[in-house]
Write an enzyme that holds these catalytic residues in place. Structure first.
Site, PDB file in Angstrom:
ATOM      1  N   ASP A  13     -43.915 -13.489  -4.060  1.00 36.81           N
ATOM      2  CA  ASP A  13     -45.338 -13.313  -3.730  1.00 36.81           C
ATOM      3  C   ASP A  13     -46.017 -12.226  -4.545  1.00 36.81           C
ATOM      4  OD1 ASP A  13     -44.927 -15.268  -1.807  1.00 36.81           O
ATOM      5  OD2 ASP A  13     -44.442 -13.794  -0.258  1.00 36.81           O
ATOM      6  N   LYS A  16     -47.573 -14.735  -8.948  1.00 36.47           N
ATOM      7  CA  LYS A  16     -47.162 -15.583 -10.094  1.00 36.47           C
ATOM      8  C   LYS A  16     -48.160 -16.715 -10.336  1.00 36.47           C
ATOM      9  CE  LYS A  16     -43.267 -16.218  -7.894  1.00 36.47           C
ATOM     10  NZ  LYS A  16     -43.368 -15.202  -6.825  1.00 36.47           N
ATOM     11  N   ASN A  38     -40.280 -23.680  -0.702  1.00 39.99           N
ATOM     12  CA  ASN A  38     -40.267 -22.332  -0.103  1.00 39.99           C
ATOM     13  C   ASN A  38     -41.300 -21.459  -0.824  1.00 39.99           C
ATOM     14  OD1 ASN A  38     -38.664 -22.496  -2.420  1.00 39.99           O
ATOM     15  ND2 ASN A  38     -37.071 -21.122  -1.674  1.00 39.99           N
ATOM     16  N   ALA A  39     -41.661 -21.846  -2.054  1.00 36.14           N
ATOM     17  CA  ALA A  39     -42.655 -21.111  -2.821  1.00 36.14           C
ATOM     18  C   ALA A  39     -44.056 -21.440  -2.325  1.00 36.14           C
ATOM     19  CB  ALA A  39     -42.538 -21.485  -4.303  1.00 36.14           C
ATOM     20  N   GLY A  40     -44.928 -20.473  -2.418  1.00 33.55           N
ATOM     21  CA  GLY A  40     -46.353 -20.685  -2.156  1.00 33.55           C
ATOM     22  C   GLY A  40     -47.094 -19.899  -3.209  1.00 33.55           C
ATOM     23  N   HIS A  41     -47.636 -20.594  -4.193  1.00 35.12           N
ATOM     24  CA  HIS A  41     -48.286 -19.920  -5.324  1.00 35.12           C
ATOM     25  C   HIS A  41     -49.795 -20.113  -5.218  1.00 35.12           C
ATOM     26  CE1 HIS A  41     -44.381 -19.995  -7.919  1.00 35.12           C
ATOM     27  NE2 HIS A  41     -44.237 -19.377  -6.766  1.00 35.12           N
ATOM     28  N   GLN A 222     -40.090 -17.429  -6.190  1.00 32.39           N
ATOM     29  CA  GLN A 222     -39.451 -16.306  -5.488  1.00 32.39           C
ATOM     30  C   GLN A 222     -39.466 -15.073  -6.404  1.00 32.39           C
ATOM     31  OE1 GLN A 222     -37.499 -19.610  -5.228  1.00 32.39           O
ATOM     32  NE2 GLN A 222     -39.125 -19.768  -3.732  1.00 32.39           N
ATOM     33  N   THR A 299     -45.581 -19.925   4.981  1.00 31.91           N
ATOM     34  CA  THR A 299     -45.266 -19.929   6.412  1.00 31.91           C
ATOM     35  C   THR A 299     -46.311 -19.192   7.256  1.00 31.91           C
ATOM     36  OG1 THR A 299     -43.994 -17.910   6.127  1.00 31.91           O
ATOM     37  CG2 THR A 299     -42.771 -19.984   5.973  1.00 31.91           C
ATOM     38  N   GLY A 330     -53.414  -3.727  -7.630  1.00 32.37           N
ATOM     39  CA  GLY A 330     -53.728  -2.297  -7.624  1.00 32.37           C
ATOM     40  C   GLY A 330     -54.951  -2.044  -6.754  1.00 32.37           C
TER      41      GLY A 330
HETATM   42  P1  GDP Z   1     -46.890 -15.944  -5.734  1.00 31.04           P
HETATM   43  O1  GDP Z   1     -45.981 -16.591  -4.768  1.00 31.04           O
HETATM   44  O2  GDP Z   1     -46.192 -14.943  -6.617  1.00 31.04           O
HETATM   45  O3  GDP Z   1     -47.720 -16.900  -6.536  1.00 31.04           O
HETATM   46  O4  GDP Z   1     -47.928 -15.078  -4.863  1.00 31.04           O
HETATM   47  P2  GDP Z   1     -48.660 -15.555  -3.516  1.00 31.04           P
HETATM   48  O5  GDP Z   1     -49.708 -16.521  -3.859  1.00 31.04           O
HETATM   49  O6  GDP Z   1     -47.682 -15.942  -2.483  1.00 31.04           O
HETATM   50  O7  GDP Z   1     -49.242 -14.178  -3.016  1.00 31.04           O
HETATM   51  C1  GDP Z   1     -50.111 -13.402  -3.782  1.00 31.04           C
HETATM   52  C2  GDP Z   1     -51.403 -13.208  -2.972  1.00 31.04           C
HETATM   53  O8  GDP Z   1     -52.159 -12.151  -3.549  1.00 31.04           O
HETATM   54  C3  GDP Z   1     -52.319 -14.412  -3.005  1.00 31.04           C
HETATM   55  O9  GDP Z   1     -53.026 -14.466  -1.797  1.00 31.04           O
HETATM   56  C4  GDP Z   1     -53.249 -14.110  -4.166  1.00 31.04           C
HETATM   57  O10 GDP Z   1     -54.507 -14.776  -4.046  1.00 31.04           O
HETATM   58  C5  GDP Z   1     -53.411 -12.630  -4.024  1.00 31.04           C
HETATM   59  N1  GDP Z   1     -53.632 -11.886  -5.280  1.00 31.04           N
HETATM   60  C6  GDP Z   1     -53.110 -12.107  -6.510  1.00 31.04           C
HETATM   61  N2  GDP Z   1     -53.457 -11.135  -7.360  1.00 31.04           N
HETATM   62  C7  GDP Z   1     -54.215 -10.270  -6.654  1.00 31.04           C
HETATM   63  C8  GDP Z   1     -54.855  -9.022  -6.974  1.00 31.04           C
HETATM   64  O11 GDP Z   1     -54.766  -8.501  -8.077  1.00 31.04           O
HETATM   65  N3  GDP Z   1     -55.533  -8.407  -5.960  1.00 31.04           N
HETATM   66  C9  GDP Z   1     -55.626  -8.935  -4.714  1.00 31.04           C
HETATM   67  N4  GDP Z   1     -56.303  -8.246  -3.802  1.00 31.04           N
HETATM   68  N5  GDP Z   1     -55.042 -10.100  -4.384  1.00 31.04           N
HETATM   69  C10 GDP Z   1     -54.336 -10.744  -5.340  1.00 31.04           C
HETATM   70  P1  IMO Z   2     -42.823 -17.424  -3.895  1.00 29.75           P
HETATM   71  O1  IMO Z   2     -42.462 -18.336  -5.024  1.00 29.75           O
HETATM   72  C1  IMO Z   2     -41.437 -14.767  -0.726  1.00 29.75           C
HETATM   73  C2  IMO Z   2     -37.673 -15.788   1.217  1.00 29.75           C
HETATM   74  C3  IMO Z   2     -37.728 -16.229   2.675  1.00 29.75           C
HETATM   75  C4  IMO Z   2     -36.358 -15.766   3.141  1.00 29.75           C
HETATM   76  C5  IMO Z   2     -35.461 -15.999   1.940  1.00 29.75           C
HETATM   77  C6  IMO Z   2     -34.701 -17.315   1.992  1.00 29.75           C
HETATM   78  O2  IMO Z   2     -44.052 -17.809  -3.170  1.00 29.75           O
HETATM   79  O3  IMO Z   2     -42.798 -16.003  -4.328  1.00 29.75           O
HETATM   80  P2  IMO Z   2     -35.345 -19.872   1.778  1.00 29.75           P
HETATM   81  O4  IMO Z   2     -36.439 -20.678   2.393  1.00 29.75           O
HETATM   82  O5  IMO Z   2     -35.384 -19.846   0.289  1.00 29.75           O
HETATM   83  O6  IMO Z   2     -33.998 -20.235   2.311  1.00 29.75           O
HETATM   84  O7  IMO Z   2     -35.599 -18.374   2.282  1.00 29.75           O
HETATM   85  O8  IMO Z   2     -36.322 -16.010   0.812  1.00 29.75           O
HETATM   86  N1  IMO Z   2     -38.527 -16.568   0.307  1.00 29.75           N
HETATM   87  C7  IMO Z   2     -39.665 -16.098  -0.221  1.00 29.75           C
HETATM   88  N2  IMO Z   2     -40.303 -14.944  -0.022  1.00 29.75           N
HETATM   89  N3  IMO Z   2     -41.905 -15.649  -1.623  1.00 29.75           N
HETATM   90  C8  IMO Z   2     -41.272 -16.820  -1.850  1.00 29.75           C
HETATM   91  O9  IMO Z   2     -41.644 -17.679  -2.819  1.00 29.75           O
HETATM   92  C9  IMO Z   2     -40.106 -17.098  -1.101  1.00 29.75           C
HETATM   93  N4  IMO Z   2     -39.239 -18.146  -1.049  1.00 29.75           N
HETATM   94  C10 IMO Z   2     -38.277 -17.804  -0.196  1.00 29.75           C
HETATM   95  O10 IMO Z   2     -38.769 -15.598   3.356  1.00 29.75           O
HETATM   96  O11 IMO Z   2     -36.385 -14.374   3.377  1.00 29.75           O
HETATM   97 MG    MG Z   3     -45.819 -16.896  -2.702  1.00 27.97          MG
END
Ligand code: GDP
Ligand code: IMO
Ligand code: MG
Length: 425
Positions: A13, A16, A38-41, A222, A299, A330
């Site tokens: 998270d 990415k 499991n990823a949420g981008h 992840q 989730t 930041g």
């Molecule tokens: P990923 O799994 O690495 O793609 O990241 P996620 O999408 O799960 O979580 C990142 C969260 O931070 C998302 O809600 C983005 O919209 C948000 N985000 C990304 N970059 C920034 C930033 O520079 N500042 C803020 N405030 N939010 C950001």
């Molecule tokens: P992105 O790509 C954050 C964590 C779960 C759990 C552990 C194992 O969005 O960064 P799993 O479902 O893989 O068996 O879970 O890994 N986890 C993540 N945490 N970002 C993710 O993906 C994750 N994918 C799995 O919360 O602790």
């Molecule tokens: Mg994510």
């Protein structure tokens, strides 16, 4: 040309999805190499927020191909939902996305096994996303799995039933009620959707593209500290989330890799169980969570929040061979008077600056404090507008991490991104 990699250096998270979307115009192909739903981008542009789980984050750029590599595990139910959503928005997913025949399928019974395994662990549960990731990779390494290519062959249904039978036997060991029927209906609908996609030998496709001078960006899922080998085992995911995972998850040789962009938050978060030395399980953590909207994109769970952890980041940079860094969020620290940085740990009474074998309550973080910048950075469009304290924070991290920070993100939107030189000043 070459393959660049973008991957997470913390517990996932890091942002990415946003940065892959920002960088996509520089590439011909974006390729996911591991993980699954499991990823949420998350990406944001033009006032709309999108969360992708299986589909690579380059999908919103016309003309760019998005490859789901062999290292990814695919839930047809979730993929169908993702595809339908994008089609409704006018994204030509079927034209822009290609899927590896060697990627493994997540069956409904894998999800049940995930749930059963977590229930049986009780307090020691991993905190899995319950998407069936662990059981699917277990079947892959156990040589029982079903692959995308199998869908197109006669005998798929027999193979499916035979694996489900095995899973039902395993489920008998757990005290868990379940009903597979509805789940199977959705699964088979998803399979029909996948049949409409282009399934390829992605290793050939990508290597041909490299020969033809195309630019490829490999998108990690992840983060390094969730890597099956190098993460905080057993509180990890079931794939190699690191640069090496690009080679096995796409069929790309190590000598084809060029830039390796490591992405991290200006602080740190983790979702699910497991060690987190710099966690602030208190008002400070709560404040970061609120300001950073730190809730899981997959989730909806609260993310645990804390300060940036340099020993962990140095470890991740080493394992991945990171050539440049992207610092995210930041802006979430904009209102903090002072910001803590974990520089060392006290481990079994000794001060260390590395990530030890086993982290539990034997590790205490050692902090230094940096003065906060106390201004709104979210509208800044150029580095020259950065407040002095932010400049200092960035320079300090670059010196400590011995790696240039080439991207600074100051908000969730595509436009809130500042790109800098890719070398240390
Ligand atoms: P990923 O799994 O690495 O793609 O990241 P996620 O999408 O799960 O979580 C990142 C969260 O931070 C998302 O809600 C983005 O919209 C948000 N985000 C990304 N970059 C920034 C930033 O520079 N500042 C803020 N405030 N939010 C950001
Ligand atoms: P992105 O790509 C954050 C964590 C779960 C759990 C552990 C194992 O969005 O960064 P799993 O479902 O893989 O068996 O879970 O890994 N986890 C993540 N945490 N970002 C993710 O993906 C994750 N994918 C799995 O919360 O602790
Ligand atoms: Mg994510």
């Amino acid at each position: 040309m070459a393959v660049d990699v973008l991957l997470g250096l913390q517990w996932g998270d890091e942002g990415k999805g946003k940065i892959v979307d920002v960088l996509t115009p520089e590439y011909d192909i974006i390729a996911r190499f591991q993980g699954g739903p499991n990823a949420g981008h998350t990406l944001e542009f033009e006032g709309i927020k999108h969360v992708l789980h299986t589909i690579p984050s380059g999908i919103f750029h016309k003309g760019v191909k998005n490859v789901v590599g062999n290292g990814v595990v695919i839930d047809p139910v979730i993929l169908k939902i993702e595809i339908d959503k994008l089609l409704k928005m006018g994204v030509d997913v079927k034209e822009q996305m290609l899927i590896s025949k060697k990627a493994h399928l997540i069956l409904p019974s894998h999800k049940l096994l995930d749930k059963a395994s977590e229930m049986a662990k009780g307090k020691a549960k991993i905190g899995s996303t319950l998407k069936g990731i662990g059981p699917t990779y277990m079947d892959k390494t156990g040589r029982n799995g079903l692959r995308i290519g199998d869908i197109f062959e006669a005998g798929f249904q027999e193979k499916y039933l035979s694996l489900v039978k095995k899973h039902k036997n395993m489920l008998n060991f757990y005290d868990m009620d379940y009903n597979l029927d509805d789940m199977e209906v959705e699964f088979h609908q998803g399979i029909e959707t996948i049949k409409e996609l282009t399934a390829i030998d992605s290793e050939h496709y990508l290597n041909k593209a490299i020969k033809a001078g195309k630019n490829i960006l490999a998108e990690g899922a992840q983060g390094t500290l969730l890597d099956i080998d190098f993460g905080t085992y057993p509180f990890v995911t079931s794939s190699n989330t690191i640069t090496a995972g690009t080679c096995t998850g796409l069929g790309i040789a190590p000598n084809k890799i060029d830039r390796i962009v490591g992405i991290f938050k200006a602080y740190c978060t983790r979702v699910g169980s497991g060690p987190f030395p710099s966690e602030e399980d208190n008002e400070t953590g709560e404040r970061i969570r609120k300001l950073g909207f730190e809730f899981g994109a997959t989730t909806g769970r609260e993310r645990r929040c804390g300060w940036i952890d340099l020993p962990a980041l140095k470890y991740a940079i080493m394992i991945n061979g990171v050539t440049e860094l992207s610092m995210m969020k930041g802006d979430v620290l904009d209102s903090f008077e002072s910001i803590k940085v974990c520089t060392h740990y006290i481990h079994n009474g000794e001060k260390i600056d590395y990530f030890p074998y086993n982290i539990n309550n034997n590790v205490e973080p050692v902090y230094i404090e940096k003065k906060g910048w106390n201004i709104d950075t979210t509208k800044i469009t150029s580095e020259s507008e950065f407040p002095k304290e932010l400049v200092d924070y960035i320079a300090y991290l670059e010196a400590e991490l011995e790696t240039p920070i080439s991207i600074i993100s100051v908000g969730p939107d595509r436009s809130q991104t500042i790109q800098r030189d890719r070398v240390l000043a």
